[in-house]
Design a protein around this motif. Structure first.
Motif, short mmCIF file in Angstrom:
data_model
loop_
_atom_site.label_atom_id
_atom_site.label_comp_id
_atom_site.label_asym_id
_atom_site.label_seq_id
_atom_site.Cartn_x
_atom_site.Cartn_y
_atom_site.Cartn_z
N GLU A 12 0.82 -1.22 0.00
CA GLU A 12 0.00 0.00 0.00
C GLU A 12 0.85 1.27 0.00
OE1 GLU A 12 -4.07 -1.03 2.20
OE2 GLU A 12 -2.35 -1.27 3.54
N PHE A 13 2.01 1.18 -0.68
CA PHE A 13 2.85 2.36 -0.82
C PHE A 13 2.16 3.43 -1.65
CE2 PHE A 13 6.60 4.44 -2.97
CZ PHE A 13 7.01 5.15 -1.85
N ASP A 14 1.25 2.99 -2.56
CA ASP A 14 0.51 3.97 -3.37
C ASP A 14 -0.37 4.86 -2.50
OD1 ASP A 14 -0.94 1.68 -2.73
OD2 ASP A 14 -2.28 1.87 -4.45
N LYS A 15 -0.88 4.31 -1.40
CA LYS A 15 -1.68 5.13 -0.48
C LYS A 15 -0.81 6.16 0.25
CE LYS A 15 -5.28 1.65 0.30
NZ LYS A 15 -6.00 0.83 1.32
N VAL A 16 0.40 5.77 0.57
CA VAL A 16 1.34 6.72 1.17
C VAL A 16 1.62 7.86 0.19
CG1 VAL A 16 3.70 7.04 2.03
CG2 VAL A 16 2.40 5.01 2.67
N LEU A 17 1.85 7.51 -1.08
CA LEU A 17 2.11 8.54 -2.08
C LEU A 17 0.91 9.45 -2.27
CD1 LEU A 17 4.04 6.49 -4.81
CD2 LEU A 17 4.98 8.00 -3.05
N SER A 18 -0.29 8.91 -2.19
CA SER A 18 -1.50 9.74 -2.31
C SER A 18 -1.58 10.73 -1.15
CB SER A 18 -2.75 8.86 -2.32
OG SER A 18 -2.77 8.04 -3.47
N ALA A 19 -1.20 10.26 0.05
CA ALA A 19 -1.20 11.16 1.21
C ALA A 19 -0.18 12.27 1.04
CB ALA A 19 -0.92 10.36 2.48
N ALA A 274 8.13 21.93 -5.23
CA ALA A 274 6.82 21.60 -4.64
C ALA A 274 6.77 20.14 -4.19
CB ALA A 274 5.70 21.89 -5.65
N VAL A 275 7.42 19.25 -4.96
CA VAL A 275 7.51 17.83 -4.56
C VAL A 275 8.29 17.70 -3.26
CG1 VAL A 275 8.57 15.62 -5.18
CG2 VAL A 275 7.23 16.87 -6.88
N ILE A 276 9.42 18.39 -3.19
CA ILE A 276 10.29 18.29 -2.00
C ILE A 276 9.58 18.84 -0.78
CG2 ILE A 276 12.44 19.13 -0.98
CD1 ILE A 276 13.57 19.14 -3.89
N PHE A 277 8.93 19.98 -0.91
CA PHE A 277 8.26 20.57 0.25
C PHE A 277 7.01 19.78 0.63
CE2 PHE A 277 11.02 24.16 -0.50
CZ PHE A 277 11.23 24.65 0.78
N ALA A 278 6.42 19.04 -0.32
CA ALA A 278 5.31 18.13 0.04
C ALA A 278 5.85 16.98 0.90
CB ALA A 278 4.64 17.60 -1.22
N ARG A 279 7.05 16.48 0.55
CA ARG A 279 7.66 15.43 1.37
C ARG A 279 7.95 15.96 2.78
NH1 ARG A 279 11.29 14.14 -3.20
NH2 ARG A 279 13.04 14.90 -1.94
N SER A 280 8.42 17.21 2.86
CA SER A 280 8.70 17.78 4.19
C SER A 280 7.41 17.99 4.98
CB SER A 280 9.46 19.10 4.05
OG SER A 280 8.63 20.14 3.60
N ALA A 281 6.33 18.39 4.29
CA ALA A 281 5.04 18.56 4.98
C ALA A 281 4.53 17.23 5.52
CB ALA A 281 4.01 19.18 4.02
N TYR A 282 4.75 16.16 4.75
CA TYR A 282 4.34 14.82 5.21
C TYR A 282 5.17 14.41 6.43
CZ TYR A 282 2.74 9.97 4.80
OH TYR A 282 2.18 8.74 5.03
N SER A 283 6.44 14.81 6.45
CA SER A 283 7.29 14.54 7.60
C SER A 283 6.75 15.23 8.85
CB SER A 283 8.73 15.00 7.33
OG SER A 283 9.55 14.80 8.46
N PHE A 284 6.30 16.47 8.69
CA PHE A 284 5.68 17.18 9.82
C PHE A 284 4.40 16.47 10.26
CE2 PHE A 284 8.06 21.03 8.30
CZ PHE A 284 8.73 21.28 9.49
N ALA A 285 3.59 16.05 9.27
CA ALA A 285 2.30 15.43 9.60
C ALA A 285 2.48 14.13 10.37
CB ALA A 285 1.51 15.18 8.31
N LEU A 286 3.53 13.38 10.04
CA LEU A 286 3.76 12.09 10.71
C LEU A 286 4.65 12.23 11.94
CD1 LEU A 286 4.46 9.56 7.80
CD2 LEU A 286 2.35 9.87 9.09
N ASP A 287 5.17 13.43 12.19
CA ASP A 287 6.17 13.61 13.24
C ASP A 287 7.33 12.65 12.98
OD1 ASP A 287 7.39 14.61 15.49
OD2 ASP A 287 6.30 13.34 16.89
#
Length: 793
Positions: A12-19, A274-287
């Motif tokens: 379910e890595f595709d679901k992670v990418l969607s998030a 925008a891709v890189i900062f989306a990855r950083s935003a996901y890092s914040f969301a997951l702590d």
């Protein structure tokens, strides 16, 4: 990538990418994120991970970047290069892209602060010439500005004059004697020509051309003969206007094609950011935290890992460590105990880490760089291919065995299930031996006791179990490494109502070896649970003790530092007293010698009195200076700062021994205000004023937050829903913070609505000396719903 595509689907890595994609600021970034594939190149993985970390740091310091409303302009640029004319919307999107480039370049600031993101920011090139040319010519998707060209201005001016003449002529029909022939006293249009609605029975009263008829036939739309020539001229002007607009769009398209290469680079750089900062935003969301990924590392070390798709408030973290010398981890335990979740968590962590994502784990997590991830999870039976569950698993496992190597991670869920238990267990052990011989790492889940014994007897296999609370009949989802798990079938059945007679009979049917194994496992599990709780309590106590010790050391260092500074200050004061006393004594002796030498003069008595007076005055001055020094040495006290100094702190300037307030901080220096005096001093010469009058009463601001300066000042403020006065109160504080942050331009978001809030803000902005100029937003900035302010630097 080899072995990653099937793993991405099953894990379910595709679901992670969607998030992650849902957090992206642009459409292009969302599309690119959904196509992300893990990399098996260590250099690429390191670069991706560093970029995510640097973006996270920039977001903390400067808030999120201003990506605006960037659209995918690549198809438009391709059409422009082929000679096609772009639509107003396409050209406005290109202008919006260029404005975003300017904003991002300002956001980046010093290249030294952007780290690994510097190549993306430096790749973007501003083009104010093209942006201004498009923005000044095109007002919106439907409106071309009158001054887009001189010809367009002349055509529209003549068209307005001609239209006015037509309306004047037709007004004689709507207001004069002929108005009685009209269905309504209005002027309307049909087919691009001005007409009047005439009642059908009076059509002979108004001479002209009939352009349309109402559905009922009661109304005829007639163009009177009197306006025929003017309508013809107006039609010609409209055609000329359309032709001129097409010419303007063509010229702008040619200019765009000239800069197509740089615009393409700009779009790609913005999308990558925008891709890189989306990855950083996901890092914040997951702590989440950055994990170390290395080809040289052959051990999995996941510390307090959480499955990213489960709610972080409820998911139980797991710690998984194996790889040397144990290359295989066998997880046992009851159903619904968390075995499959653990298996998927290990696989997902590998895929996420090799895609540049931070992991929802604790600091210190590390993983090998895998060449492929090969999972066999779930029921993939096929009716069309006449495959049973067991056959489907064996087909999948056969493919895995052909693909696995020393760099692979293999995941088996319920290995050997779906067939005779004895044969299934034997087959499972043989498969695990084959994977181990290939050299890769393997994680497998099972219920078979034979595999528990196999793990205990093999030096290259490690047992693990998912803990289960028999009393509550609930799994704890805690992974215990080094200990095989019990099935707990008898205990669960008994708790659910199965009689003791049946349970005892079932135990009698078990082989003695299996009974002994289950009893041993039960005792080991109970002991492990107690030891784990004791270890957790001991770790908590040690952490608390370490924290107390560290705090005591900090306080001791602060006291020592303050004492050393006080001693130095007292030594300086004593030295000043000694110098003053020595100077006074030298002066007295000199005057006495001079008086002795002049004793034979006639006015010796008068000279002696003058000398005595001078000596007394000198002694008084020395005494006053000494008293001032003593008073200064004891009047002002401070403490060494145990935290970074900030604007507004009450401090004491060492050396000057003056109290003051920090008004500004620049590098290693601070501007201190003492009364009406401002002085610039080094930060290391300041001490915190600990006198009672220096400690203001605690109060809360209206928002319940500290009124200090925000560490991360956003480049815009949302004022929607506020009254004029409240909005200005928020804007006033925001402008101060933005100027201190060094921003040259900020955006006030007030919405469109009735325009009352914008009008109120503009009245205040006109008289504000901090604002050089202000304007409504352009297309892509928010139009009249925002105000863009240029700030005085």
């Amino acid at each position: 990538m080899k072995g990653f595509m099937r793993a991405a689907r099953l894990l379910e890595f595709d679901k992670v990418l969607s998030a992650v994609a849902s957090l992206a600021a642009t459409e292009g970034a969302r599309e690119k994120l959904l196509l992300t594939e893990p990399s098996d190149d260590e250099v690429i993985v390191k670069r991706l991970t560093d970029e995510t970390g640097d973006a996270k740091n920039m977001a903390v310091k400067k808030a999120a970047p201003p990506f605006g409303r960037v659209k995918n302009v690549l198809p438009s640029l391709e059409r422009a290069e082929k000679g096609a004319s772009l639509t107003p919307r396409e050209l406005l999107e290109i202008a919006s892209l260029l404005r975003t480039v300017e904003s991002l370049r300002r956001y980046a600031g010093d290249p030294a602060e952007t780290g690994s993101l510097e190549p993306y920011f430096s790749a973007m090139s501003e083009n104010r010439f093209l942006e201004k040319k498009i923005s000044s010519a095109i007002v919106s998707e439907e409106i071309i500005a009158d001054d887009a060209s001189d010809a367009l201005y002349r055509i529209r001016r003549e068209a307005r004059r001609c239209e006015s003449n037509v309306r004047d002529l037709l007004s004689s029909y709507t207001t004069g004697a002929k108005s009685k022939y009209l269905q309504e006293n209005i002027v309307t249009m049909r087919g691009g020509r001005f007409v009047v609605p005439v009642k059908a029975e009076y059509k002979s009263e108004i001479k002209g051309l009939v352009h349309d008829t109402s559905a009922s036939g009661a109304t005829l739309f007639i163009e009177p003969i009197a306006v025929l020539e003017q309508n013809n001229r107006l039609k010609e002007l409209k055609a000329a206007e359309a032709e001129e607009i097409e010419r303007i769009l063509g010229a702008l398209s040619e200019e765009t094609a000239r800069f197509a290469d740089s615009l393409t680079v700009n779009y790609n750089a913005i999308t990558d950011l925008a891709v890189i900062f989306a990855r950083s935003a996901y890092s914040f969301a997951l702590d989440a935290t950055e994990a170390s990924v290395s080809k040289a590392n052959r051990c999995i070390n996941l510390i307090k890992a959480r499955h990213p798709l489960l709610p972080k408030e409820t998911v139980v973290p797991i710690t998984v460590r194996f790889g040397a010398p144990e290359r295989t981890l066998i997880i046992t335990g009851p159903n619904t105990g968390g075995k499959t979740v653990t298996l998927k968590t290990v696989g997902l962590m590998a895929l996420m880490a090799q895609s540049g994502l931070h992991l929802p784990c604790a600091e210190g997590t590390s993983l090998p760089l895998f060449s492929c991830v090969l999972p066999d999870i779930g029921d993939e039976q096929s009716i069309e291919q006449s495959l049973s569950t067991f056959s489907a698993h064996m087909t999948s496992i056969s493919e895995i065995l052909h693909s696995c190597d020393s760099g692979s991670l293999t995941l088996f869920d319920e290995l050997g299930a779906g067939t005779d238990p004895v044969e299934g267990a034997a087959l499972a052990m043989s498969i695990l031996e084959e994977v181990r011989a290939a050299g890769g790492l393997c994680v497998a889940t099972t219920h078979y006791s034979e595999l528990k014994i196999y793990a205990l007897e093999s030096p290259h296999v490690l047992n693990a179990s998912c803990e289960f609370d028999v009393e509550s009949l609930r799994p704890t989802y805690r992974l215990i490494t080094g200990l095989p798990g019990k099935s707990n079938a008898f205990a669960i059945s008994s708790r659910l109502g199965i009689s003791d007679t049946i349970i005892d009979r079932a135990k009698a049917f078990m082989a003695d070896d299996n009974k002994k194994l289950e009893d041993i496992l039960g005792r080991l599990e109970e002991s492990e649970s107690k030891l784990e709780k004791e270890r957790a309590a001991a770790a908590g106590a040690r952490a608390e003790a370490d924290e107390i010790l560290a705090e005591a050391r900090r306080k001791a260092e602060a006291v020592t530092s303050a004492a050393e500074k006080d001693a130095e200050r007292l030594r300086e004061n004593a030295s000043r007293i000694l110098r003053s006393a020595k100077a006074s004594s030298d002066y007295v002796l000199d005057e006495l010698r001079r008086a002795q030498a002049e004793k034979d003069r006639a006015d010796a008595k008068k000279l002696l009195e003058e000398t005595r007076s001078k000596v007394r005055q000198s002694l008084r001055e020395a005494d006053a200076d000494t008293g001032a020094v003593e008073e200064e040495a004891g009047a002002v006290h401070g403490v060494a700062p145990d935290r970074p100094l900030k604007i507004g702190d009450r401090v004491i300037v060492s050396g000057l021994n003056r109290k003051g307030v920090i008004a500004d901080i620049s590098g290693k220096n601070a501007v201190v205000t003492a009364g009406n005096v401002r002085t610039k001093v080094p930060l290391d010469s300041l001490m915190l004023d600990d006198s009672p009058e220096s400690k203001p009463a605690k109060r809360k601001s209206s928002g319940g937050e500290s009124a200090g300066i925000s560490d991360a000042v956003p480049m815009q403020i949302d004022l929607r829903g506020q009254t004029g006065d409240d909005a200005w109160f928020m804007t006033d504080r925001y402008l101060d913070s933005a100027i201190r942050a060094g921003y040259g331009e900020v955006t006030l978001v007030h919405g469109k609505g009735t325009g009352a809030l914008r009008a109120a803000l503009w009245r205040y902005l006109k008289g504000d000396k901090r604002v050089v100029s202000f304007r409504s937003g352009r297309y892509g900035e928010g139009d009249t719903g925002v105000t863009v302010c240029e700030l005085r630097k």
